[in-house]
Design a protein around this motif. Structure first.
Motif, PDB file in Angstrom:
ATOM      1  N   PRO A  29      -3.945 -24.041  45.765  1.00 10.01           N
ATOM      2  CA  PRO A  29      -5.038 -23.376  45.058  1.00 10.01           C
ATOM      3  C   PRO A  29      -4.555 -22.430  43.962  1.00 10.01           C
ATOM      4  O   PRO A  29      -5.259 -22.206  42.982  1.00 10.01           O
ATOM      5  CB  PRO A  29      -5.757 -22.604  46.167  1.00 10.01           C
ATOM      6  CG  PRO A  29      -5.397 -23.291  47.430  1.00 10.01           C
ATOM      7  CD  PRO A  29      -4.037 -23.887  47.201  1.00 10.01           C
ATOM      8  N   LYS A  30      -3.342 -21.889  44.098  1.00  5.55           N
ATOM      9  CA  LYS A  30      -2.813 -20.989  43.061  1.00  5.55           C
ATOM     10  C   LYS A  30      -2.473 -21.743  41.783  1.00  5.55           C
ATOM     11  O   LYS A  30      -2.460 -21.174  40.700  1.00  5.55           O
ATOM     12  CB  LYS A  30      -1.569 -20.272  43.582  1.00  5.55           C
ATOM     13  CG  LYS A  30      -1.862 -19.351  44.744  1.00  5.55           C
ATOM     14  CD  LYS A  30      -0.570 -18.757  45.269  1.00  5.55           C
ATOM     15  CE  LYS A  30      -0.842 -18.004  46.553  1.00  5.55           C
ATOM     16  NZ  LYS A  30       0.372 -17.586  47.226  1.00  5.55           N
ATOM     17  N   GLU A  31      -2.181 -23.066  41.897  1.00  9.04           N
ATOM     18  CA  GLU A  31      -1.812 -23.868  40.745  1.00  9.04           C
ATOM     19  C   GLU A  31      -3.028 -24.438  40.009  1.00  9.04           C
ATOM     20  O   GLU A  31      -2.905 -24.993  38.930  1.00  9.04           O
ATOM     21  CB  GLU A  31      -0.909 -25.019  41.183  1.00  9.04           C
ATOM     22  CG  GLU A  31       0.424 -24.566  41.730  1.00  9.04           C
ATOM     23  CD  GLU A  31       1.240 -25.736  42.260  1.00  9.04           C
ATOM     24  OE1 GLU A  31       0.786 -26.901  42.149  1.00  9.04           O
ATOM     25  OE2 GLU A  31       2.324 -25.490  42.789  1.00  9.04           O
ATOM     26  N   MET A  32      -4.216 -24.317  40.582  1.00 12.58           N
ATOM     27  CA  MET A  32      -5.435 -24.874  39.964  1.00 12.58           C
ATOM     28  C   MET A  32      -5.870 -24.006  38.797  1.00 12.58           C
ATOM     29  O   MET A  32      -5.694 -22.792  38.789  1.00 12.58           O
ATOM     30  CB  MET A  32      -6.572 -24.937  40.996  1.00 12.58           C
ATOM     31  CG  MET A  32      -6.323 -25.971  42.077  1.00 12.58           C
ATOM     32  SD  MET A  32      -7.647 -26.052  43.297  1.00 12.58           S
ATOM     33  CE  MET A  32      -9.025 -26.455  42.316  1.00 12.58           C
ATOM     34  N   THR A  33      -6.465 -24.677  37.789  1.00  9.56           N
ATOM     35  CA  THR A  33      -6.982 -23.930  36.645  1.00  9.56           C
ATOM     36  C   THR A  33      -8.308 -23.286  37.049  1.00  9.56           C
ATOM     37  O   THR A  33      -9.104 -23.885  37.772  1.00  9.56           O
ATOM     38  CB  THR A  33      -7.222 -24.859  35.436  1.00  9.56           C
ATOM     39  OG1 THR A  33      -8.137 -25.861  35.834  1.00  9.56           O
ATOM     40  CG2 THR A  33      -5.935 -25.507  34.972  1.00  9.56           C
ATOM     41  N   PRO A  34      -8.566 -22.100  36.595  1.00  7.34           N
ATOM     42  CA  PRO A  34      -9.818 -21.447  36.979  1.00  7.34           C
ATOM     43  C   PRO A  34     -11.017 -22.139  36.328  1.00  7.34           C
ATOM     44  O   PRO A  34     -10.940 -22.581  35.180  1.00  7.34           O
ATOM     45  CB  PRO A  34      -9.656 -20.013  36.461  1.00  7.34           C
ATOM     46  CG  PRO A  34      -8.593 -20.079  35.431  1.00  7.34           C
ATOM     47  CD  PRO A  34      -7.714 -21.255  35.763  1.00  7.34           C
ATOM     48  N   GLN A  35     -12.108 -22.236  37.068  1.00  6.06           N
ATOM     49  CA  GLN A  35     -13.320 -22.867  36.540  1.00  6.06           C
ATOM     50  C   GLN A  35     -14.137 -21.839  35.781  1.00  6.06           C
ATOM     51  O   GLN A  35     -14.156 -20.662  36.124  1.00  6.06           O
ATOM     52  CB  GLN A  35     -14.170 -23.439  37.685  1.00  6.06           C
ATOM     53  CG  GLN A  35     -13.539 -24.623  38.376  1.00  6.06           C
ATOM     54  CD  GLN A  35     -14.468 -25.188  39.448  1.00  6.06           C
ATOM     55  OE1 GLN A  35     -15.447 -24.576  39.796  1.00  6.06           O
ATOM     56  NE2 GLN A  35     -14.110 -26.348  39.961  1.00  6.06           N
ATOM     57  N   GLU A  36     -14.818 -22.335  34.761  1.00  2.00           N
ATOM     58  CA  GLU A  36     -15.682 -21.441  33.996  1.00  2.00           C
ATOM     59  C   GLU A  36     -16.933 -21.153  34.826  1.00  2.00           C
ATOM     60  O   GLU A  36     -17.445 -22.044  35.506  1.00  2.00           O
ATOM     61  CB  GLU A  36     -16.078 -22.093  32.680  1.00  2.00           C
ATOM     62  CG  GLU A  36     -14.911 -22.341  31.757  1.00  2.00           C
ATOM     63  CD  GLU A  36     -15.349 -23.000  30.464  1.00  2.00           C
ATOM     64  OE1 GLU A  36     -16.549 -22.933  30.139  1.00  2.00           O
ATOM     65  OE2 GLU A  36     -14.496 -23.571  29.813  1.00  2.00           O
TER      66      GLU A  36
END
Length: 167
Positions: A29-36
């Motif tokens: 989860p730390k490697e995921m891009t943040p969602q708008e």
């Protein structure tokens, strides 16, 4: 020997159960891009406007179906006899409405080559023998005094009454 075989089998089963969990993969989860964040629109339509829009959409999807009558009433022939004096009160006549009656021979004007008919059940049986659906309904207050015969395939709806009910 059996003990060694059990160890091998259990080790293999354990390895098969553990391997998919280890190699299943996935993303940290730390490697995921943040969602708008989702921006919600402010509702500006009134409930009446919403209802009108939904009704319009339903009419566009499902066309309006016109109701059709299930059973057509068949008019009696124009020269109606006022009353028929039958031989007995137990004989059947066709109801011409409002207490007036017509002889059963007038059935031949509605159905060709029917022959002579003495009862509504006989008429229905002859229609069924010709391949039509015929329904016999006892509609009177007293049993076997007023009987309705419907033949939907020919748009026929006839009411048979005992002679004693005619004026």
């Amino acid at each position: 020997m059996t003990k060694r075989l059990n160890q091998i089998v259990y080790s293999l089963v354990g390895l098969l159960m553990l391997a998919p969990a280890v190699y299943a993969g996935g993303v940290d989860p730390k490697e995921m891009t943040p969602q708008e964040p989702i921006v919600r629109e402010k509702i500006s339509a009134t409930p009446e406007q919403t209802s009108a829009a939904v009704s319009k959409a339903r009419r566009a999807v499902a066309p309006r179906v016109e109701p059709t009558p299930v059973v057509k009433e068949v008019p009696m022939p124009s020269p109606r006899p006022k009353a028929v004096a039958p031989a007995s009160k137990d004989s059947w006549l066709l109801s011409a409405g409002e207490g007036e009656c017509a002889p059963l021979s007038s059935v031949t004007q509605k159905v060709k080559n029917i022959g002579t008919v003495k009862t509504p059940q006989e008429f229905a049986r002859k229609m069924q023998q010709r391949g039509y659906q015929a329904f016999v309904l006892d509609i009177g207050d007293v049993r076997d005094q007023e009987v309705r015969v419907k033949v939907p395939d020919l748009d026929l709806d006839l009411t048979f009454v005992k002679a004693g009910m005619c004026r």
